[in-house]
Design an enzyme around this catalytic site. Structure first.
Site, PDB file in Angstrom:
ATOM      1  N   LYS A  59      -1.502  -0.856  -3.914  1.00 16.23           N
ATOM      2  CA  LYS A  59      -2.698  -0.118  -3.503  1.00 16.23           C
ATOM      3  C   LYS A  59      -2.316   1.351  -3.434  1.00 16.23           C
ATOM      4  CE  LYS A  59      -4.757   0.031   0.961  1.00 16.23           C
ATOM      5  NZ  LYS A  59      -5.620  -0.633   1.958  1.00 16.23           N
ATOM      6  N   GLU A  73     -11.620   0.691  -2.791  1.00 15.12           N
ATOM      7  CA  GLU A  73     -11.797   0.354  -1.370  1.00 15.12           C
ATOM      8  C   GLU A  73     -12.493   1.502  -0.635  1.00 15.12           C
ATOM      9  OE1 GLU A  73      -8.098  -0.953   0.431  1.00 15.12           O
ATOM     10  OE2 GLU A  73      -8.899  -0.645   2.438  1.00 15.12           O
ATOM     11  N   LYS A 129      -9.108  -7.054   8.540  1.00 12.53           N
ATOM     12  CA  LYS A 129      -8.049  -6.634   9.478  1.00 12.53           C
ATOM     13  C   LYS A 129      -8.404  -7.172  10.861  1.00 12.53           C
ATOM     14  CE  LYS A 129      -7.036  -2.288   7.080  1.00 12.53           C
ATOM     15  NZ  LYS A 129      -6.937  -0.812   7.215  1.00 12.53           N
ATOM     16  N   ASP A 172      -7.720   3.004  -2.669  1.00 18.69           N
ATOM     17  CA  ASP A 172      -8.364   3.094  -1.358  1.00 18.69           C
ATOM     18  C   ASP A 172      -8.770   4.546  -1.108  1.00 18.69           C
ATOM     19  OD1 ASP A 172      -7.389   2.189   2.067  1.00 18.69           O
ATOM     20  OD2 ASP A 172      -9.258   2.893   1.189  1.00 18.69           O
ATOM     21  N   GLY A 222      -3.582  -4.107   6.079  1.00 18.66           N
ATOM     22  CA  GLY A 222      -2.514  -3.724   7.015  1.00 18.66           C
ATOM     23  C   GLY A 222      -2.930  -2.527   7.841  1.00 18.66           C
ATOM     24  N   SER A 277       0.860  -1.177   0.000  1.00 17.34           N
ATOM     25  CA  SER A 277       0.000   0.000   0.000  1.00 17.34           C
ATOM     26  C   SER A 277       0.900   1.231   0.000  1.00 17.34           C
ATOM     27  CB  SER A 277      -0.879  -0.002   1.253  1.00 17.34           C
ATOM     28  OG  SER A 277      -1.652   1.166   1.293  1.00 17.34           O
ATOM     29  N   LYS A 316      -3.707   5.522  -2.746  1.00 17.00           N
ATOM     30  CA  LYS A 316      -4.706   6.290  -1.998  1.00 17.00           C
ATOM     31  C   LYS A 316      -5.316   7.314  -2.943  1.00 17.00           C
ATOM     32  CE  LYS A 316      -3.878   4.353   1.814  1.00 17.00           C
ATOM     33  NZ  LYS A 316      -4.978   3.641   2.460  1.00 17.00           N
ATOM     34  N   ASP A 324     -13.722  -1.884   3.915  1.00 19.69           N
ATOM     35  CA  ASP A 324     -12.689  -1.942   4.957  1.00 19.69           C
ATOM     36  C   ASP A 324     -13.351  -1.457   6.255  1.00 19.69           C
ATOM     37  OD1 ASP A 324      -9.408  -0.252   5.264  1.00 19.69           O
ATOM     38  OD2 ASP A 324     -10.660  -1.240   6.742  1.00 19.69           O
TER      39      ASP A 324
HETATM   40  O1  LIG Z   1      -0.135  -1.431   6.589  1.00 15.11           O
HETATM   41  C1  LIG Z   1      -0.078  -1.130   5.376  1.00 15.11           C
HETATM   42  O2  LIG Z   1       0.943  -1.199   4.697  1.00 15.11           O
HETATM   43  C2  LIG Z   1      -1.333  -0.605   4.718  1.00 15.11           C
HETATM   44  C3  LIG Z   1      -1.939   0.443   5.524  1.00 15.11           C
HETATM   45  C4  LIG Z   1      -3.120   1.045   4.861  1.00 15.11           C
HETATM   46  O3  LIG Z   1      -3.222   1.103   3.654  1.00 15.11           O
HETATM   47  C5  LIG Z   1      -4.144   1.589   5.714  1.00 15.11           C
HETATM   48  C6  LIG Z   1      -4.025   1.527   7.060  1.00 15.11           C
HETATM   49  C7  LIG Z   1      -4.925   2.250   7.878  1.00 15.11           C
HETATM   50  C8  LIG Z   1      -5.778   3.126   7.342  1.00 15.11           C
HETATM   51  C9  LIG Z   1      -5.689   3.445   5.924  1.00 15.11           C
HETATM   52  O4  LIG Z   1      -4.774   4.437   5.657  1.00 15.11           O
HETATM   53  C10 LIG Z   1      -5.289   2.259   5.092  1.00 15.11           C
HETATM   54  C11 LIG Z   1      -6.489   1.414   4.842  1.00 15.11           C
HETATM   55  O5  LIG Z   1      -7.584   1.974   4.889  1.00 15.11           O
HETATM   56  O6  LIG Z   1      -6.383   0.231   4.547  1.00 15.11           O
HETATM   57 MG   LIG Z   2      -8.628   0.874   3.646  1.00 18.20          MG
END
Ligand SMILES: O=C(O)CCC(=O)C1=CC=C[C@@H](O)[C@@H]1C(=O)O
Ligand SMILES: [Mg+2]
Length: 366
Positions: A161, A212, A261, A188, A289, A136, A163, A237
């Site tokens: 992934k 997402e 998660k 996402d 994650g 991500s 943003k 999510d």
């Molecule tokens: O842990 C990683 O490498 C991915 C983290 C990640 O994309 C996210 C973690 C927490 C909040 C968000 O920003 C995003 C998500 O929404 O999945």
């Molecule tokens: Mg997410």
């Protein structure tokens, strides 16, 4: 068996690279590492993955610390159990607070697997010999995004992934598609399109693997309507906070994919139930994650060995985030996959020297 001692380590570490999302930027990561020890001196590890402020969900490191110290530890210490699910059920008397509960649930599963002298991934029925790694990328500019994508591909990641948010979507998606036409890419939104739903149709023709959580974080109805209008699969999510919410999403056809998660759904017990539901209903599931430390990362690896994890998740190498993680060994991606740890339980131990260096507070509960 029974837990006779719980130790809480509140830690904080700077991320190697700031993580930019539609909701803000994470530079420092706080968390709580939990040790749960039974009457025979066997210790299981868990991690509370809430952020220091409630930007992602309503929990924070502080709310988790309060719940763990004052409510949940007293509820589970000295309570006889034979299976982890029994303590998960006992904690259900307490409303919500999934990330605080998940910390204990993870530690209990690790402890349970260690008493069986078996790797956790085998105890929960994992069948995958390797776990597909995805990455991500939270980058603030298109140039940084392309740079980090290039580096990720060199490290063997097979899916990335990105943003997105209104006004910061098409530029990124077009740039990635131009540079990497075949790459598996998902976007996402972290609920950034609540009042910009119409702008999502413009993203529908770029072959994204999924979009997402584009709409409200507690929504199922609007996502179901949107999924009918888009070719691109919707992935939920933040909406999925429990087995029941996953069931709601499946029944209402709110999504075709779920980002699972362990912390967000209240623990491994609940995550396994959601995985089984998705498998039964043909909903794709992948392990999300939380920019977490090595304990939660190791639990993620165990979860992602279950049959239904057919696509890469957000589990990437610890060294991507930290100068030095708090576990030995740390999680390493090699040729795009992670090999589950062979040792009993989650298969990693605490790097106590590193833990001392980054610890802000310690609490012993007996
Ligand atoms: O842990 C990683 O490498 C991915 C983290 C990640 O994309 C996210 C973690 C927490 C909040 C968000 O920003 C995003 C998500 O929404 O999945
Ligand atoms: Mg997410």
């Amino acid at each position: 068996m029974r837990i006779v001692r719980i130790e809480l380590h509140v830690i904080e570490m700077a991320l190697k690279t700031p993580f930019v999302t539609s909701l803000g930027t994470v530079r420092n990561r706080s968390g709580i590492i939990i040790e749960a020890t039974d009457e025979n001196g066997v210790t299981g590890y868990g991690e509370a993955v809430a952020f220091s402020t409630p930007w992602y969900t309503e929990e924070t490191t502080q709310t988790c610390f309060h719940l763990l110290k004052d409510i949940l530890a007293p509820l589970v210490i000295n309570h006889q159990f034979t299976r982890p699910e029994e303590l998960h059920k006992r904690m259900a008397e307490i409303r919500k607070n999934p990330m605080a509960k998940a910390a204990i649930d993870m530690a209990v599963w690790d402890l349970y697997a260690k008493t069986l002298n078996k790797p956790l991934h085998l105890v929960i029925g994992g069948t995958r010999k390797t776990v597909l790694a995805g990455i991500s990328i939270g980058a603030s500019t298109v140039e940084q995004l392309l740079e980090q994508t290039n580096a990720a591909l060199k490290d063997g990641y097979s899916r990335i992934k990105i943003k997105i948010a209104p006004g910061r979507d098409l530029d990124r998606i077009r740039a990635i598609r131009e540079a990497f036409p075949e790459l598996s890419v998902l976007a996402d939104a972290n609920s950034a399109y609540i009042d910009h739903e119409k702008e999502l149709s413009a993203l529908d023709d770029y072959g994204l693997q999924m979009i997402e959580q584009p709409l409200s974080q507690d929504d199922f109805i609007d996502h179901a309507g949107l999924q009918k209008r888009l070719k691109t699969p919707i992935c939920l999510d933040e909406s999925i906070t429990s087995f029941h919410s996953a069931k709601t999403a499946v029944e209402l056809k709110s999504c075709r994919v779920i980002n699972l998660k362990i912390g967000r759904v209240g623990g491994l017990t609940e995550a396994i139930k959601i995985h089984d539901l998705c498998l039964e209903h043909g909903i794709q599931v992948w392990c999300g994650g939380m920019l977490e430390f090595g304990i939660s990362r190791a639990h993620n690896v165990a979860l992602a060995t279950l049959e239904g994890f057919t696509i890469p998740g957000d589990i990437s190498s610890s060294e991507r985030y930290w100068e030095e993680d708090i576990t030995l060994p740390d999680v390493k991606v090699k040729d795009g996959v992670i090999t589950p740890f062979k040792g009993p339980g989650i298969g990693v131990s605490l790097n106590r020297k590193r833990l001392e260096q980054v610890r802000k507070h310690y609490e012993l509960l007996e």
